[in-house]
Scaffold this active site. Structure first.
Site, PDB file in Angstrom:
ATOM      1  N   GLU A 180      20.669 -13.092 -22.849  1.00 57.26           N
ATOM      2  CA  GLU A 180      19.467 -13.356 -22.078  1.00 57.26           C
ATOM      3  C   GLU A 180      18.481 -14.177 -22.975  1.00 57.26           C
ATOM      4  O   GLU A 180      17.796 -15.217 -22.300  1.00 57.26           O
ATOM      5  CB  GLU A 180      18.607 -12.226 -21.329  1.00 57.26           C
ATOM      6  CG  GLU A 180      19.347 -11.713 -20.142  1.00 57.26           C
ATOM      7  CD  GLU A 180      20.456 -10.511 -20.646  1.00 57.26           C
ATOM      8  OE1 GLU A 180      20.995 -10.626 -21.843  1.00 57.26           O
ATOM      9  OE2 GLU A 180      20.909  -9.784 -19.754  1.00 57.26           O
ATOM     10  N   ALA A 228      23.784 -11.903 -14.382  1.00 56.11           N
ATOM     11  CA  ALA A 228      23.078 -12.032 -13.122  1.00 56.11           C
ATOM     12  C   ALA A 228      23.130 -13.703 -12.556  1.00 56.11           C
ATOM     13  O   ALA A 228      23.307 -14.473 -13.688  1.00 56.11           O
ATOM     14  CB  ALA A 228      21.585 -11.796 -13.069  1.00 56.11           C
ATOM     15  N   GLU A 252      25.725  -4.810 -18.138  1.00 59.76           N
ATOM     16  CA  GLU A 252      24.728  -3.999 -17.642  1.00 59.76           C
ATOM     17  C   GLU A 252      25.278  -2.941 -16.639  1.00 59.76           C
ATOM     18  O   GLU A 252      25.092  -1.928 -16.344  1.00 59.76           O
ATOM     19  CB  GLU A 252      23.246  -4.433 -17.171  1.00 59.76           C
ATOM     20  CG  GLU A 252      22.276  -5.003 -18.480  1.00 59.76           C
ATOM     21  CD  GLU A 252      21.313  -5.812 -18.283  1.00 59.76           C
ATOM     22  OE1 GLU A 252      21.273  -6.689 -17.396  1.00 59.76           O
ATOM     23  OE2 GLU A 252      20.171  -5.654 -18.721  1.00 59.76           O
TER      24      GLU A 252
HETATM   25  N1  DAK Z   1      24.832 -17.659 -13.185  1.00 64.06           N
HETATM   26  C1  DAK Z   1      25.258 -18.818 -12.462  1.00 64.06           C
HETATM   27  N2  DAK Z   1      26.432 -19.394 -12.761  1.00 64.06           N
HETATM   28  C2  DAK Z   1      27.202 -19.271 -13.485  1.00 64.06           C
HETATM   29  C3  DAK Z   1      26.847 -17.947 -14.361  1.00 64.06           C
HETATM   30  C4  DAK Z   1      25.553 -17.234 -14.328  1.00 64.06           C
HETATM   31  N3  DAK Z   1      25.257 -16.359 -15.199  1.00 64.06           N
HETATM   32  N4  DAK Z   1      27.585 -17.996 -15.490  1.00 64.06           N
HETATM   33  C5  DAK Z   1      28.505 -19.012 -15.264  1.00 64.06           C
HETATM   34  N5  DAK Z   1      28.257 -19.529 -14.036  1.00 64.06           N
HETATM   35  C6  DAK Z   1      28.822 -20.662 -13.432  1.00 64.06           C
HETATM   36  C7  DAK Z   1      28.655 -21.989 -14.360  1.00 64.06           C
HETATM   37  O1  DAK Z   1      27.301 -22.608 -14.009  1.00 64.06           O
HETATM   38  C8  DAK Z   1      29.777 -22.931 -13.827  1.00 64.06           C
HETATM   39  O2  DAK Z   1      29.565 -23.483 -12.565  1.00 64.06           O
HETATM   40  P1  DAK Z   1      29.513 -24.795 -12.142  1.00 64.06           P
HETATM   41  O3  DAK Z   1      29.070 -25.845 -13.400  1.00 64.06           O
HETATM   42  O4  DAK Z   1      31.049 -25.298 -12.437  1.00 64.06           O
HETATM   43  O5  DAK Z   1      28.869 -25.084 -10.854  1.00 64.06           O
HETATM   44  C9  DAK Z   1      30.742 -21.878 -13.606  1.00 64.06           C
HETATM   45  O6  DAK Z   1      30.136 -20.577 -13.683  1.00 64.06           O
HETATM   46  C10 DAK Z   1      31.706 -21.665 -14.823  1.00 64.06           C
HETATM   47  O7  DAK Z   1      31.285 -21.481 -15.970  1.00 64.06           O
HETATM   48  P2  DAK Z   1      31.253 -22.451 -17.380  1.00 64.06           P
HETATM   49  O8  DAK Z   1      31.616 -23.881 -16.817  1.00 64.06           O
HETATM   50  O9  DAK Z   1      29.904 -22.334 -18.023  1.00 64.06           O
HETATM   51  O10 DAK Z   1      32.413 -21.631 -17.996  1.00 64.06           O
HETATM   52  P3  DAK Z   1      32.809 -21.679 -19.456  1.00 64.06           P
HETATM   53  O11 DAK Z   1      34.329 -20.941 -19.627  1.00 64.06           O
HETATM   54  O12 DAK Z   1      32.408 -22.950 -20.148  1.00 64.06           O
HETATM   55  O13 DAK Z   1      31.558 -20.800 -20.328  1.00 64.06           O
HETATM   56  C11 DAK Z   1      30.209 -18.726 -20.145  1.00 64.06           C
HETATM   57  C12 DAK Z   1      31.594 -19.230 -19.862  1.00 64.06           C
HETATM   58  C13 DAK Z   1      30.529 -17.287 -19.716  1.00 64.06           C
HETATM   59  C14 DAK Z   1      30.332 -18.634 -21.833  1.00 64.06           C
HETATM   60  C15 DAK Z   1      29.217 -19.294 -19.801  1.00 64.06           C
HETATM   61  O14 DAK Z   1      29.473 -19.664 -18.060  1.00 64.06           O
HETATM   62  C16 DAK Z   1      27.776 -18.821 -19.814  1.00 64.06           C
HETATM   63  O15 DAK Z   1      27.116 -18.889 -20.968  1.00 64.06           O
HETATM   64  N6  DAK Z   1      27.262 -18.452 -18.711  1.00 64.06           N
HETATM   65  C17 DAK Z   1      25.897 -17.704 -18.501  1.00 64.06           C
HETATM   66  C18 DAK Z   1      26.072 -16.411 -19.335  1.00 64.06           C
HETATM   67  C19 DAK Z   1      24.544 -15.709 -19.354  1.00 64.06           C
HETATM   68  O16 DAK Z   1      23.596 -16.304 -20.002  1.00 64.06           O
HETATM   69  N7  DAK Z   1      24.404 -14.572 -18.599  1.00 64.06           N
HETATM   70  C20 DAK Z   1      22.998 -13.825 -18.613  1.00 64.06           C
HETATM   71  C21 DAK Z   1      22.442 -14.348 -17.282  1.00 64.06           C
HETATM   72  S1  DAK Z   1      20.731 -13.629 -16.916  1.00 64.06           S
HETATM   73  C22 DAK Z   1      17.699  -7.326 -13.631  1.00 64.06           C
HETATM   74  C23 DAK Z   1      19.145  -7.113 -13.519  1.00 64.06           C
HETATM   75  C24 DAK Z   1      19.985  -8.073 -14.337  1.00 64.06           C
HETATM   76  C25 DAK Z   1      19.468  -9.099 -14.883  1.00 64.06           C
HETATM   77  C26 DAK Z   1      18.064  -9.353 -14.754  1.00 64.06           C
HETATM   78  C27 DAK Z   1      17.269  -8.408 -14.110  1.00 64.06           C
HETATM   79  N8  DAK Z   1      16.966  -6.464 -12.713  1.00 64.06           N
HETATM   80  C28 DAK Z   1      17.435  -5.365 -12.060  1.00 64.06           C
HETATM   81  C29 DAK Z   1      15.557  -6.751 -13.021  1.00 64.06           C
HETATM   82  C30 DAK Z   1      20.394 -10.004 -15.537  1.00 64.06           C
HETATM   83  C31 DAK Z   1      20.148 -11.100 -16.021  1.00 64.06           C
HETATM   84  C32 DAK Z   1      21.102 -12.081 -16.689  1.00 64.06           C
HETATM   85  O17 DAK Z   1      22.269 -11.521 -16.571  1.00 64.06           O
END
Ligand code: DAK
Length: 258
Positions: A132, A66, A112
Site C-alpha cells: 500500500e 483491494a 489481510e
Molecule cells: N486492483 C485492481 N486491479 C488490479 C490489482 C488491484 N489491486 N492488481 C492487479 N490488477 C489488475 C491490473 O491492473 C491488470 O489489469 P489490466 O491492466 O490488464 O486491465 C491485471 O490485474 C493484471 O495485472 P498486471 O498486469 O499488473 O500483472 P503483473 O503480473 O505484471 O503484476 C502484480 C502483478 C500483483 C505485481 C501487480 O498487478 C500489482 O502490483 N498489483 C497491485 C498490488 C497492490 O498494490 N495491492 C494493494 C492494493 S491496496 C480496507 C481493507 C483492505 C484494504 C483497504 C482498506 N478496509 C477494510 C478499510 C486494502 C487495500 C489494498 O489492498
C-alpha cells in the site's frame, strides 16, 4: 446453490471450498467479490454437513489486494461513508475454521484476507506483501495489526514501510504460514487439512478456534478501528491520488508529500 459471479463454490466431503475468481484482475477484492465471499462463508458456516472451509485463488494470485480501480478517485469522506470493505469483518464471525490455500501473489487486502483465516497453506510460489505504501496509503484491514502480531515488528515494519515481499519459506519461518508445499499440491494439502479438522468434534473445534482468536482480541479491535480511520483519511492526500493513478497508468508515481 446461489449464483455467484466473482467466486466459485464447491464442496469436498465435509469441506466447503471457495475459489476467488476474478482472473482478469488477479482476484483484486472489489465490493462484489467481498460480498460473495462473505455470503459463501456464512452459508457454509450454517451448513451442518460442513466442518471447515478452504479459501483459495488461482495459481498466479491468491489476491492482489483491494481493487485499486474501485477506490482510486474516492475522497476520505466518501471512503468513510462507503466503508466498502467493512463486510470483510464478517469473516471474524465465522465459527468454523477457515484455511487459506495461497499460491502466487498475496498482497495488500489479499494478505489481510489470508491473515483473517485461521491457517495458511502456502505454495512454494506464494509471495506475501503489503504494498500500500507504493500507492500513498497504508494497509486498511489488519495489515498493520494482525500482520505485526503474526510476524513481529521488524518484519512487519519492512513489509509495511518498504514493500518487502516474503517468499513462502520466509512466511513459514516468520509464522505467517503453517506449511509450504509444491504449488501443484497446495489446494490438495489445504483440503486434506480441512477435512481432518472437519472430522473432529464440531463444538470443540469451534470453541478452540474462538479461544485461540481470543488471545489476540484484547487490543486488536481498537488498533483495527484506528487503522481503518487512518487509511480512509489518506484519501484526502494528493499522494494517494497520484499513487493509484500512476498504478492504473502503469508509470512511476511522483510523490508530493501532501
Ligand atoms: N486492483 C485492481 N486491479 C488490479 C490489482 C488491484 N489491486 N492488481 C492487479 N490488477 C489488475 C491490473 O491492473 C491488470 O489489469 P489490466 O491492466 O490488464 O486491465 C491485471 O490485474 C493484471 O495485472 P498486471 O498486469 O499488473 O500483472 P503483473 O503480473 O505484471 O503484476 C502484480 C502483478 C500483483 C505485481 C501487480 O498487478 C500489482 O502490483 N498489483 C497491485 C498490488 C497492490 O498494490 N495491492 C494493494 C492494493 S491496496 C480496507 C481493507 C483492505 C484494504 C483497504 C482498506 N478496509 C477494510 C478499510 C486494502 C487495500 C489494498 O489492498
Amino acid at each position: 446453490m446461489t449464483e455467484y459471479t466473482s467466486i466459485l463454490v464447491e464442496t469436498h466431503g465435509r469441506v466447503g471450498l471457495i475459489r476467488l475468481n476474478r482472473p482478469e484482475a488477479l482476484n483484486a477484492l472489489n465490493t462484489a467479490l467481498i460480498q460473495e465471499l462473505m455470503a459463501a462463508l456464512e452459508a457454509f458456516d450454517a451448513d451442518n454437513d460442513i466442518g471447515a472451509m478452504v479459501v483459495t485463488g488461482s495459481e498466479k494470485a491468491f489476491a492482489a489486494g483491494a481493487d485499486i480501480k474501485e477506490m482510486a478517485e474516492a475522497s476520505a469522506k466518501e471512503m468513510h461513508a462507503r466503508d466498502h470493505i467493512a463486510p470483510f469483518d464478517r469473516i471474524l464471525k465465522i465459527r468454523k475454521p477457515v484455511i487459506a490455500a495461497v499460491s502466487g501473489w498475496c498482497l495488500g487486502g489479499g494478505n489481510e484476507l489470508a491473515l483473517s483465516c485461521d491457517m495458511l497453506v502456502a505454495a512454494d510460489t506464494a509471495r506475501f506483501g503489503q504494498p500500500e505504501i507504493n500507492l500513498g496509503v497504508i494497509p486498511g484491514a489488519g495489515g498493520t495489526q494482525r500482520l505485526t502480531r503474526a510476524v513481529g515488528k521488524p518484519v512487519a515494519m519492512e513489509m509495511v514501510l518498504n514493500n518487502r515481499t516474503l517468499t513462502a519459506q520466509e512466511a513459514l519461518a516468520y509464522g505467517l504460514a503453517n506449511r509450504v508445499v509444491p504449488v501443484e499440491r497446495c489446494l490438495e494439502e489445504a483440503l486434506a487439512l480441512a477435512e481432518e479438522i472437519a472430522g473432529r468434534a464440531p463444538l470443540a473445534v469451534q470453541a478452540a478456534k474462538r479461544m485461540v482468536n481470543q488471545a489476540f482480541q484484547a487490543f486488536l479491535a481498537e488498533g483495527l478501528a484506528e487503522e481503518r480511520r487512518t487509511f480512509y483519511d489518506l484519501f484526502d492526500t494528493l499522494d494517494q491520488k497520484e499513487g493509484m493513478r500512476a498504478f492504473m497508468e502503469k508509470r512511476k508515481p511522483e510523490w508530493k508529500g501532501e
